[in-house]
Enzyme design. Sequence first.
Site, PDB file in Angstrom:
ATOM      1  N   HIS A  79       0.810  -1.217   0.000  1.00  0.00           N
ATOM      2  CA  HIS A  79       0.000   0.000   0.000  1.00  0.00           C
ATOM      3  C   HIS A  79       0.845   1.269   0.000  1.00  0.00           C
ATOM      4  O   HIS A  79       0.332   2.356  -0.269  1.00  0.00           O
ATOM      5  CB  HIS A  79      -0.994  -0.008   1.177  1.00  0.00           C
ATOM      6  CG  HIS A  79      -0.400   0.295   2.511  1.00  0.00           C
ATOM      7  ND1 HIS A  79      -0.090  -0.692   3.432  1.00  0.00           N
ATOM      8  CD2 HIS A  79      -0.075   1.464   3.109  1.00  0.00           C
ATOM      9  CE1 HIS A  79       0.401  -0.135   4.523  1.00  0.00           C
ATOM     10  NE2 HIS A  79       0.418   1.178   4.353  1.00  0.00           N
ATOM     11  N   ASP A 108       0.246  -7.706   1.540  1.00  0.00           N
ATOM     12  CA  ASP A 108       0.582  -6.284   1.613  1.00  0.00           C
ATOM     13  C   ASP A 108       2.091  -6.065   1.634  1.00  0.00           C
ATOM     14  O   ASP A 108       2.611  -5.237   2.380  1.00  0.00           O
ATOM     15  CB  ASP A 108      -0.064  -5.611   2.830  1.00  0.00           C
ATOM     16  CG  ASP A 108      -0.027  -4.082   2.732  1.00  0.00           C
ATOM     17  OD1 ASP A 108       0.079  -3.573   1.609  1.00  0.00           O
ATOM     18  OD2 ASP A 108      -0.085  -3.412   3.773  1.00  0.00           O
ATOM     19  N   GLY A 183       3.403   6.422   8.217  1.00  0.00           N
ATOM     20  CA  GLY A 183       4.803   6.627   7.831  1.00  0.00           C
ATOM     21  C   GLY A 183       5.684   5.478   8.273  1.00  0.00           C
ATOM     22  O   GLY A 183       6.745   5.241   7.715  1.00  0.00           O
ATOM     23  N   SER A 185       4.674   2.424   7.964  1.00  0.00           N
ATOM     24  CA  SER A 185       4.340   1.306   7.081  1.00  0.00           C
ATOM     25  C   SER A 185       5.562   0.893   6.260  1.00  0.00           C
ATOM     26  O   SER A 185       6.193   1.720   5.612  1.00  0.00           O
ATOM     27  CB  SER A 185       3.205   1.696   6.137  1.00  0.00           C
ATOM     28  OG  SER A 185       2.004   1.875   6.831  1.00  0.00           O
TER      29      SER A 185
END
Length: 380
Positions: A79, A108, A183, A185
């Site tokens: 993402h 993901d 941030g 991630s």
Amino acid sequence: ESAAPPSAINERANVTPVDFSDAASRATPSVLYINSISQGVTYSNWGWFFGETPGRQTQVSSGSGVIFTADGYIVTNNHVVASAERIEVNYNKRVYPAELVGTDPSTDLAVIKIQGKDLPAISIGNTKDLQVGEWVIAVGNPFSLASTVTAGIVSAKGRKIGILEDKFPIESFIQTDAAINPGNSGGALVNKDGELVGINTAILSRTGSYTGYAFAVPVDIAKKGFSDLVKYGIVQRAVFGGRVVEYDYANAKKYDLDTRVENYQGVLLEAIDREGPAMQAGLKPGDIITRINGVEVNSQSAFEEELSYRYPGDKITIAYLRDDKQFTTAVTLVNREGTTEIIRRNIVEAKLLGAHLESTQYGVKVFRIQDNSVFRQMGV
């Protein structure tokens, strides 16, 4: 009030204070800052009808990434980079253009590549040895604050929280109370030795900021995803041909199984695909799967995680209960197309359209769009 016994005082005196400085110094150089840049298209209310030229607005989103190899391969979240037209990596006061190697929406995860050498690849740990209650630290770039380190413990393993929208999601998250915010991630979750144990992915929050519940993809899943994306451009997903649910009192009652059970061990096979691997192996809805290749599976997430390590064509041994009797059977896993072949990424350069096209299970993915492309004019 009576004083504490000498033995208790001595025990407290001998407790070593928790110090994460060594782990942080090992992991921090391997975590970098990612900017995903895209051109948004805007139309006025009348623009659609009168052929006005759409406005363009540069959109930048940020996240974190983890250096996996010294020559520049980086793991991050899907993402973070999925909608990017251009990816930049900020590292060591320099900006590097990055190439998107591949993505895996089912976990993901994504892999990008920068040109570099002798980069500080992170030390890889494993998830199997990670214990609930163990100290971990999260390293990333929350709110654009570079190289932030936060500490917490492993709150749970094998969490399934229903956030992945892929058709075949694999959710077996590590839950931690280390502070993770937007941030972070794609950043690193590491143990006390500075070894990577997870890729920070999500938080559960009504405000959008950390509230005590954060989740990371286990490094064992990330390792296979990384290897597949680099080697094939796509993650090899092994299909079992059946759907399992939690085996507990509620589901046992729902499917008319015996509820007079002391320990609900295993997962319940709820449905199977016609002519799929599970059916061909003799499994039936209502069977209780207890082990895969001798490894206990006691939750839906554990079952999915074990399958995530496999490849099409792999033969696994399933132990299961039927009518309170123990059986085993061999299941040959297949790919999403129903064969045992390895699937490779197929990209077509459509020069007339000014873009690259890729066939996916959902449709045709468009990327690398040129400025004069008809797709760009259409707002694709």
